[in-house]
Design a protein around this motif. Structure first.
Motif, mmCIF file in Angstrom:
data_model
loop_
_atom_site.group_PDB
_atom_site.id
_atom_site.type_symbol
_atom_site.label_atom_id
_atom_site.label_comp_id
_atom_site.label_asym_id
_atom_site.label_seq_id
_atom_site.Cartn_x
_atom_site.Cartn_y
_atom_site.Cartn_z
ATOM 1 N N LYS A 1 -40.055 12.630 24.854
ATOM 2 C CA LYS A 1 -39.667 12.522 26.397
ATOM 3 C C LYS A 1 -40.279 11.834 26.871
ATOM 4 O O LYS A 1 -39.646 10.271 27.422
ATOM 5 C CB LYS A 1 -39.328 13.792 27.604
ATOM 6 C CG LYS A 1 -38.323 13.047 29.060
ATOM 7 C CD LYS A 1 -36.736 12.139 28.801
ATOM 8 C CE LYS A 1 -36.724 12.699 29.609
ATOM 9 N NZ LYS A 1 -35.757 10.833 30.106
ATOM 10 N N THR A 2 -41.450 11.984 27.243
ATOM 11 C CA THR A 2 -42.314 11.278 27.579
ATOM 12 C C THR A 2 -42.537 9.532 26.612
ATOM 13 O O THR A 2 -42.509 8.409 27.531
ATOM 14 C CB THR A 2 -43.618 11.243 27.436
ATOM 15 O OG1 THR A 2 -43.994 12.380 28.040
ATOM 16 C CG2 THR A 2 -44.859 10.398 28.298
ATOM 17 N N LYS B 1 -39.498 1.445 28.938
ATOM 18 C CA LYS B 1 -40.114 0.660 30.447
ATOM 19 C C LYS B 1 -40.452 -0.887 29.287
ATOM 20 O O LYS B 1 -40.516 -1.253 30.325
ATOM 21 C CB LYS B 1 -41.369 1.339 31.252
ATOM 22 C CG LYS B 1 -40.832 2.776 31.832
ATOM 23 C CD LYS B 1 -41.997 3.189 32.510
ATOM 24 C CE LYS B 1 -41.029 4.525 33.486
ATOM 25 N NZ LYS B 1 -42.721 4.571 33.456
ATOM 26 N N ASP C 1 -39.109 7.284 27.316
ATOM 27 C CA ASP C 1 -39.043 6.954 28.835
ATOM 28 C C ASP C 1 -40.598 5.646 29.062
ATOM 29 O O ASP C 1 -40.048 4.735 29.313
ATOM 30 C CB ASP C 1 -39.594 7.818 29.793
ATOM 31 C CG ASP C 1 -38.444 8.757 30.053
ATOM 32 O OD1 ASP C 1 -37.606 8.983 30.031
ATOM 33 O OD2 ASP C 1 -38.976 10.090 30.521
ATOM 34 N N LYS C 2 -41.502 6.380 28.084
ATOM 35 C CA LYS C 2 -42.619 4.969 27.923
ATOM 36 C C LYS C 2 -42.055 3.198 26.993
ATOM 37 O O LYS C 2 -42.355 2.135 27.195
ATOM 38 C CB LYS C 2 -43.593 5.597 27.020
ATOM 39 C CG LYS C 2 -44.448 4.108 27.072
ATOM 40 C CD LYS C 2 -45.683 4.643 26.382
ATOM 41 C CE LYS C 2 -45.225 4.549 24.638
ATOM 42 N NZ LYS C 2 -46.259 4.394 23.114
#
Length: 112
Positions: free
Chosen positions: A56-57, A64, A60-61
């Motif tokens: 998930k991290t 962005k 999301d990165k």
């Protein structure tokens, strides 16, 4: 299909159908729709269960950074493919440390 780390040695448990694919099919993931669907399901499970949280991290990165959902899923899928290849072709155990390292390094190509 579902990967689970709740097995001894923190290994991922694979649905037996995936093990029936040859190593060549994994190496050419983009030409094998069934395998792609299975890998995308693994990713969706990891995201919904937040296990591992690095999936998930990383997702999301990359969002962005301007990548779309499909591009990100393909990149994460390459990281999973590295692990599947070693399990199927070489009979090795799932390498969680390498998987996490490859996720964190995205969009750089996964380390084999």
């Amino acid at each position: 299909m579902y990967f689970s780390r709740n097995i001894k040695n923190s290994s991922w448990f694979l649905d037996i159908d995936v093990l029936n694919y040859t190593a060549q099919n994994i190496a050419t993931m983009d030409t094998n729709e069934k395998l792609r669907e299975e890998i995308f399901e693994i990713i969706n499970n990891q995201l919904s269960l937040n296990d591992p949280p690095e999936t998930k991290t990383t997702f999301d990165k990359l969002l962005k950074q301007g990548y779309d959902d499909f591009q990100i899923t393909q990149m994460i899928g390459k990281c999973i493919s590295v692990e599947l290849f070693d399990v199927i072709k070489h009979g090795k155990s799932y390498n969680n440390e390498r998987y996490i390292m490859n996720l964190i390094a995205l969009p750089k190509e996964p380390f084999d």
